[in-house]
Scaffold this active site. Structure first.
Site, PDB file in Angstrom:
ATOM      1  CD1 TRP A 192      -0.270  -1.729   3.026  1.00 31.03           C
ATOM      2  CD2 TRP A 192       0.748   0.235   3.303  1.00 31.03           C
ATOM      3  NE1 TRP A 192       0.549  -1.829   4.135  1.00 31.03           N
ATOM      4  CE2 TRP A 192       1.182  -0.628   4.330  1.00 31.03           C
ATOM      5  CE3 TRP A 192       1.258   1.527   3.280  1.00 31.03           C
ATOM      6  CZ2 TRP A 192       2.099  -0.249   5.310  1.00 31.03           C
ATOM      7  CZ3 TRP A 192       2.179   1.922   4.246  1.00 31.03           C
ATOM      8  CH2 TRP A 192       2.583   1.032   5.245  1.00 31.03           C
ATOM      9  CE  LYS A 220      -2.877  -9.147  -1.496  1.00 32.08           C
ATOM     10  NZ  LYS A 220      -3.118  -7.748  -1.063  1.00 32.08           N
ATOM     11  N   GLY A 268       6.654  -6.489   0.457  1.00 29.65           N
ATOM     12  CA  GLY A 268       5.995  -6.301   1.752  1.00 29.65           C
ATOM     13  C   GLY A 268       6.953  -6.645   2.871  1.00 29.65           C
ATOM     14  CD  GLU A 319      11.306  -4.046  -2.498  1.00 28.39           C
ATOM     15  OE1 GLU A 319      11.693  -4.035  -1.301  1.00 28.39           O
ATOM     16  OE2 GLU A 319      10.591  -3.189  -2.998  1.00 28.39           O
ATOM     17  CB  CYS A 330      11.321  -1.001   1.452  1.00 26.21           C
ATOM     18  SG  CYS A 330      11.325  -0.713  -0.309  1.00 26.21           S
ATOM     19  CD  GLU A 339      11.051  -1.644   7.089  1.00 30.60           C
ATOM     20  OE1 GLU A 339      10.468  -2.731   7.173  1.00 30.60           O
ATOM     21  OE2 GLU A 339      11.297  -1.080   6.012  1.00 30.60           O
TER      22      GLU A 339
HETATM   23  P1  NAD Z   1       1.862  -6.788   6.874  1.00 32.68           P
HETATM   24  O1  NAD Z   1       3.064  -7.610   7.054  1.00 32.68           O
HETATM   25  O2  NAD Z   1       0.574  -7.254   7.474  1.00 32.68           O
HETATM   26  O3  NAD Z   1       1.539  -6.581   5.308  1.00 32.68           O
HETATM   27  C1  NAD Z   1       2.501  -6.164   4.394  1.00 32.68           C
HETATM   28  C2  NAD Z   1       1.905  -6.366   3.006  1.00 32.68           C
HETATM   29  O4  NAD Z   1       1.749  -7.750   2.785  1.00 32.68           O
HETATM   30  C3  NAD Z   1       0.513  -5.775   2.808  1.00 32.68           C
HETATM   31  O5  NAD Z   1       0.455  -5.189   1.527  1.00 32.68           O
HETATM   32  C4  NAD Z   1      -0.437  -6.965   2.901  1.00 32.68           C
HETATM   33  O6  NAD Z   1      -1.553  -6.832   2.030  1.00 32.68           O
HETATM   34  C5  NAD Z   1       0.415  -8.093   2.430  1.00 32.68           C
HETATM   35  N1  NAD Z   1       0.105  -9.350   3.097  1.00 32.68           N
HETATM   36  C6  NAD Z   1      -0.052  -9.584   4.402  1.00 32.68           C
HETATM   37  N2  NAD Z   1      -0.282 -10.888   4.643  1.00 32.68           N
HETATM   38  C7  NAD Z   1      -0.282 -11.504   3.439  1.00 32.68           C
HETATM   39  C8  NAD Z   1      -0.450 -12.858   3.007  1.00 32.68           C
HETATM   40  N3  NAD Z   1      -0.668 -13.860   3.881  1.00 32.68           N
HETATM   41  N4  NAD Z   1      -0.387 -13.107   1.679  1.00 32.68           N
HETATM   42  C9  NAD Z   1      -0.161 -12.129   0.777  1.00 32.68           C
HETATM   43  N5  NAD Z   1       0.020 -10.846   1.127  1.00 32.68           N
HETATM   44  C10 NAD Z   1      -0.031 -10.532   2.443  1.00 32.68           C
HETATM   45  O7  NAD Z   1       2.220  -5.399   7.417  1.00 32.68           O
HETATM   46  P2  NAD Z   1       1.583  -3.987   7.230  1.00 32.68           P
HETATM   47  O8  NAD Z   1       1.166  -3.475   8.573  1.00 32.68           O
HETATM   48  O9  NAD Z   1       0.591  -3.898   6.111  1.00 32.68           O
HETATM   49  O10 NAD Z   1       2.883  -3.239   6.748  1.00 32.68           O
HETATM   50  C11 NAD Z   1       3.936  -3.033   7.659  1.00 32.68           C
HETATM   51  C12 NAD Z   1       5.189  -3.728   7.306  1.00 32.68           C
HETATM   52  O11 NAD Z   1       5.185  -4.175   5.960  1.00 32.68           O
HETATM   53  C13 NAD Z   1       6.323  -2.757   7.426  1.00 32.68           C
HETATM   54  O12 NAD Z   1       6.973  -2.929   8.645  1.00 32.68           O
HETATM   55  C14 NAD Z   1       7.205  -3.011   6.249  1.00 32.68           C
HETATM   56  O13 NAD Z   1       8.331  -3.759   6.616  1.00 32.68           O
HETATM   57  C15 NAD Z   1       6.408  -3.859   5.330  1.00 32.68           C
HETATM   58  N6  NAD Z   1       6.133  -3.208   4.039  1.00 32.68           N
HETATM   59  C16 NAD Z   1       7.158  -3.181   3.177  1.00 32.68           C
HETATM   60  C17 NAD Z   1       6.978  -2.595   1.956  1.00 32.68           C
HETATM   61  C18 NAD Z   1       8.112  -2.524   0.974  1.00 32.68           C
HETATM   62  O14 NAD Z   1       8.083  -1.680   0.096  1.00 32.68           O
HETATM   63  N7  NAD Z   1       9.092  -3.423   1.069  1.00 32.68           N
HETATM   64  C19 NAD Z   1       5.755  -2.039   1.629  1.00 32.68           C
HETATM   65  C20 NAD Z   1       4.702  -2.108   2.552  1.00 32.68           C
HETATM   66  C21 NAD Z   1       4.907  -2.723   3.770  1.00 32.68           C
END
Ligand code: NAD
Length: 488
Positions: free
Chosen positions: A149, A173, A226, A248, A282, A379
């Site tokens: 997001w 997705k 993510g 990533e 990130c 992080e």
């Molecule tokens: P989160 O770990 O719940 O989700 C991160 C992302 O993964 C979201 O887009 C979510 O839709 C997706 N996701 C979650 N569970 C999933 C699953 N079982 N299968 C497929 N997709 C899934 O955390 P959050 O609160 O949404 O985001 C916070 C953390 O996510 C941060 O600490 C950061 O490290 C990481 N993040 C990293 C990036 C990046 O650009 N690398 C981007 C967004 C979030």
């Protein structure tokens, strides 16, 4: 009233409504701005069938034609940037200017990969007379892509660009909090003449969707951006069907500030950069290791500029930094600041959030943060910076490498010797000197250690969406066994 699109799934070049929907909130106001369609298994089956059909057509489409369609979609996104930007601001919170820049950045990813589509060269291996070894690269198959997001348009763009340029079809997705960015991409490709089934877009429960799609034999690549914990979970799932992954993941970017640069200029620039996307990047610069001689001046300049950052609704043209994207970030940031404060860190700027609606959190500068503070290891993924003094470059590099992450790292110096030492010493996929930009379309981007696996962008970006095939061709029928084409 600014318009937010009517959200739909996109399968087989058709828009689909679903029975179940979820609210999409504006993080600046917490007001509902749209309803997210929630895909069920039957929708995913439709997407798989469409993607299979799309792959058959697209993988046999001439690279030049593929490139033309991708370029056309990119140019439509550029033309529409002004209209698209407000919906990105509404769902993600970032200022309009940054939303517009994100659309352009997404277009650049498409333009670059469209060029690479035409340079997916194979090679011919020198061999004995009478036999020829040819190595070619073919599209891998259906990609299951998962985009986060923080960049509602440019993150999905990376996945779609890599997959489509390679000749793969994709089921993407996009993030449930920020669906509009990916919808604008689907619209642009529909208008650009993409054959049906090549790009399919679904939303819903991430765990349900990933656990249904990833084990499917038809899915041949998993591409995820993510958190590290989710990345590990998806990698384990993909391993069961031997499906390659492109991951990533998180970072905790170190910045080494040497004492041969102007500490005030570096401090001001770093504070501005920390505010970008409310720190939810990130590659966001987070752990600043500053040589002792420059420490006071750097920390003071950083904190002063951080305190001036104009925080507000991203639709307001005066706004320099919007809210963070969701309530989870607020809770995480509050806990990290409180923990650091209780362990003796100094709060030089920010630290407390304003009253009222919206997920606002100011740029927060923590100094002299002890190593046992949680934020030194976790992080923050928000507008939070840590500034600590170091006594030498060796010390700085050791501290930079101390975490299990290795995505982006930065250095400020004019010394070639320092650059050389950082280049060989820093454990990261991307090292940037005298700039806090880590990722542009024309260079590969990705992590080492727990920051992930594989690269997006650059000449390397399509590798993960292709498979290598070797063709051994004897000109005459083989009559007796040979070694490397020659008679033993
Ligand atoms: P989160 O770990 O719940 O989700 C991160 C992302 O993964 C979201 O887009 C979510 O839709 C997706 N996701 C979650 N569970 C999933 C699953 N079982 N299968 C497929 N997709 C899934 O955390 P959050 O609160 O949404 O985001 C916070 C953390 O996510 C941060 O600490 C950061 O490290 C990481 N993040 C990293 C990036 C990046 O650009 N690398 C981007 C967004 C979030």
């Amino acid at each position: 009233m600014t318009e937010y699109p009517d959200l739909k799934l996109f399968i087989d070049n058709r828009w689909h409504q679903t029975a179940e929907t979820l609210p999409v909130l504006n993080p600046a106001t917490e007001a509902e701005i749209g309803r997210l369609p929630v895909a069920r298994t039957s929708d995913l089956d439709l997407a798989l069938e469409a993607a299979e059909k799309g792959f058959k057509v697209w993988s046999r489409t001439a690279p030049r034609i593929r490139a033309q369609i991708i370029m056309k979609a990119a140019s439509l996104l550029r033309e529409r940037a002004e209209k698209i930007a407000p919906s990105i601001t509404m769902e993600n919170g970032k200022p309009l200017m940054q939303a517009r820049m994100e659309v352009i950045r997404g277009s650049e990813f498409f333009e670059w990969d469209a060029g690479e589509a035409q340079r997916l060269y194979g090679h011919v291996v020198p061999s004995a007379p009478g036999i020829r070894y040819t190595v070619i690269r073919e599209a891998a198959g259906i990609v299951a892509g998962f985009a986060p997001w923080n960049f509602p348009l440019s993150q999905p763009a990376r996945k779609v660009a890599g997959a489509l340029a390679s000749g793969c079809s994709i089921i993407l997705k996009a993030a449930e909090e920020t669906p509009a960015g990916a919808m604008h991409i689907a619209r642009a490709f529909l208008d650009a003449g993409l054959p049906a089934g090549v790009l399919n877009l679904v939303f819903g429960n991430p765990a349900e969707i990933s656990s249904y799609l990833i084990p499917q034999d038809r899915v041949r690549v998993v591409a995820f951006t993510g958190s590290t914990s989710v990345g590990i979970h998806l990698t384990e799932m993909a391993a069961r069907s031997m499906t390659p992954v492109l991951m990533e993941l998180g970072g905790h970017a170190p910045v080494i500030v040497c004492d041969d640069v102007d500490p005030v200029a570096a401090g001001v620039m770093s504070a501005v950069r920390k505010a970008r996307n409310s720190g939810q990047v990130c590659t966001s610069p987070t752990r600043f290791f500053v040589m002792e001689n420059s420490y006071e001046a750097f920390a003071h300049a950083f904190a002063a500029r951080a305190s001036q950052v104009r925080m507000g609704n991203g639709l307001d043209r005066e706004t320099e930094m919007g809210p963070v994207a969701n309530h989870r970030r607020i809770a995480a940031l509050d806990a990290l600041v409180e923990d650091a404060r209780s362990k003796g860190a100094k709060v030089l700027a920010g630290g407390t959030r304003p009253n009222g609606p919206g997920y606002f959190f100011p740029v927060t500068v923590l100094a002299d943060v002890p190593d046992n503070a949680r934020v030194m290891k976790e992080e923050p993924f928000g507008p939070l910076a840590i500034i600590n003094p170091v006594s030498s470059l060796d010390d700085a590099i050791a501290r930079a490498n101390a975490l299990p992450f290795g995505l982006a790292a930065y250095g400020f110096t004019h010394s070639a010797a320092n650059v050389d030492q950082m280049t060989s010493g820093i454990e990261a996929g991307n090292l940037s000197i005298n700039t806090l930009e880590a990722s542009v379309a024309e260079v590969p981007f990705g992590g080492v250690k727990y920051s992930g696996h594989g690269r997006e962008g650059g000449a390397e970006g399509l590798h993960h969406y292709t498979v290598t095939k070797t063709i051994s061709h004897r000109m005459e029928l083989e009559t007796e066994p040979t070694v490397s084409g020659a008679k033993p």
